[in-house]
Design an enzyme around this catalytic site. Structure first.
Site, PDB file in Angstrom:
ATOM      1  N   ASP A 103     -29.155 -43.084   9.805  1.00 35.40           N
ATOM      2  CA  ASP A 103     -30.422 -42.699   9.194  1.00 35.40           C
ATOM      3  C   ASP A 103     -31.554 -43.014  10.186  1.00 35.40           C
ATOM      4  OD1 ASP A 103     -31.858 -41.881   6.614  1.00 35.40           O
ATOM      5  OD2 ASP A 103     -32.632 -43.899   6.790  1.00 35.40           O
ATOM      6  N   TYR A 230     -41.202 -44.733   6.722  1.00 38.90           N
ATOM      7  CA  TYR A 230     -41.917 -43.594   6.136  1.00 38.90           C
ATOM      8  C   TYR A 230     -43.368 -43.458   6.559  1.00 38.90           C
ATOM      9  CZ  TYR A 230     -37.593 -43.478   3.658  1.00 38.90           C
ATOM     10  OH  TYR A 230     -36.255 -43.433   3.391  1.00 38.90           O
ATOM     11  N   HIS A 292     -24.818 -38.256   3.067  1.00 39.14           N
ATOM     12  CA  HIS A 292     -25.691 -39.052   3.922  1.00 39.14           C
ATOM     13  C   HIS A 292     -25.156 -40.465   4.166  1.00 39.14           C
ATOM     14  CE1 HIS A 292     -29.369 -39.796   6.046  1.00 39.14           C
ATOM     15  NE2 HIS A 292     -29.749 -40.766   5.240  1.00 39.14           N
TER      16      HIS A 292
END
Length: 316
Positions: A103, A230, A292
């Site tokens: 990720d 983020y 994922h």
């Protein structure tokens, strides 16, 4: 857990939690997790690698899990994580290393290899390819409800997550990210509302796994996690090399059903091998039913791929 030892290492003024298994004289593999993951997301790989003669190390980033919070989490950057990785290697007297990132951990690994390639024997990324610069630059056509947009908005994720305990937040994100669709909320819907409370966990993710993750995030909260990755996309904290190409051997493992493949331009970047413009010595492998969290979903297959790569490129 099967011989995994835990300790704290002071790095850049913070105590980082480090999990480790394997002989100190063995080739070293360091794992970099994603979100909402933690050192524990590498449990299957760490044990398999140690049994095959490698020293496996996984750490919690600053502000994650059992590691110290930075003094100002809202000012944390991806470069802090890269510098912590460098500091951890120095503290453990590790001069050469294999890196494995999942990720956004792939971004940590990518940046580290760009700036410290001589320390890296080879690297593996899972779920996200080698990335250079801002990975969101092609995302402007996605709807407002795209989860990254929502979590980048100051206060919105805090209010959304704050309605639930850490266990429910981690549970919901694991369920969301295990789907093949991009997590995109409706206009009047929050991200946490996209998962019904009756929805079961993925079959490969146990209640005990959830309890372990929950305890770690109850300790750390989500302040640093929301900032990195983020709210740090697009920040330029280190100047990229003029020619951002790396020559060390690399492996990319993707699940065919990973929602990341639906990011604008991502599947083309991988399948046309455009990524090899930056990593010419790259092998790409797709796992047909993989999502994922492929390293937890199909640990045996991922372990086999990783071990084959490590054994092929280990220095005699």
């Amino acid at each position: 857990m099967d011989g995994i030892e835990h300790k704290y290492i002071e790095v850049n003024g913070l105590n980082l939690h480090v999990a480790e298994i394997g002989n100190e004289s063995s080739p070293v593999v360091v794992f970099c997790h994603g979100f909402p993951e933690i050192w524990y997301s590498w449990r299957h790989q760490m044990i398999a690698l140690a049994k095959s003669g490698f020293r496996a190390i996984a750490f919690d980033y600053r502000g994650y899990g059992l590691s110290d919070q930075p003094l100002e989490p809202e000012k944390a950057t991806l470069s802090d994580f890269v510098n912590d990785l460098l500091g951890l290697l120095d503290a453990l007297n590790i001069s050469k290393v294999f890196l494995i990132g999942k990720d956004f951990g792939a971004a940590v690994v990518s940046s580290f290899v760009l700036f410290h390639e001589k320390k890296v024997v080879g690297f593996v990324t899972i779920g996200v390819p080698f990335v250079v610069g801002n990975p969101l630059k092609n995302h402007d056509q996605l709807p407002e409800g795209f989860y990254v947009y929502r979590w980048r908005e100051p206060g919105r994720a805090e209010a959304d997550f704050g309605r639930f305990d850490a266990k429910t937040v981690v549970r919901n994100i694991y369920i969301l990210f295990s789907r093949s669709e991009m997590p995109i909320a409706d206009e009047k819907q929050e991200i946490m509302d996209m998962v019904d409370s009756s929805t079961p966990l993925p079959h490969w993710f146990t209640e005990q796994d959830l309890e372990t993750y929950s305890a770690l995030y109850e300790k750390s909260g989500f302040r640093t996690a929301l900032k990195v990755p983020y709210r740090s996309y697009g920040e330029r904290t280190n100047k990229l090399p003029v020619n951002p190409k790396v020559q060390v051997p690399a492996l990319l493992i993707m699940g065919e059903k990973d929602y990341v493949l639906k990011s604008p331009g991502m599947e083309e970047y991988i399948r046309t091998e455009k990524v090899k413009d930056f990593v010419p010595n790259l092998e790409i492998v797709f796992i047909p039913e993989g999502t994922h969290f492929v390293q937890e979903q199909f640990p045996d297959e991922v372990n086999q791929l990783v071990l084959s790569f490590l054994k092929t490129h280990s220095q005699p």
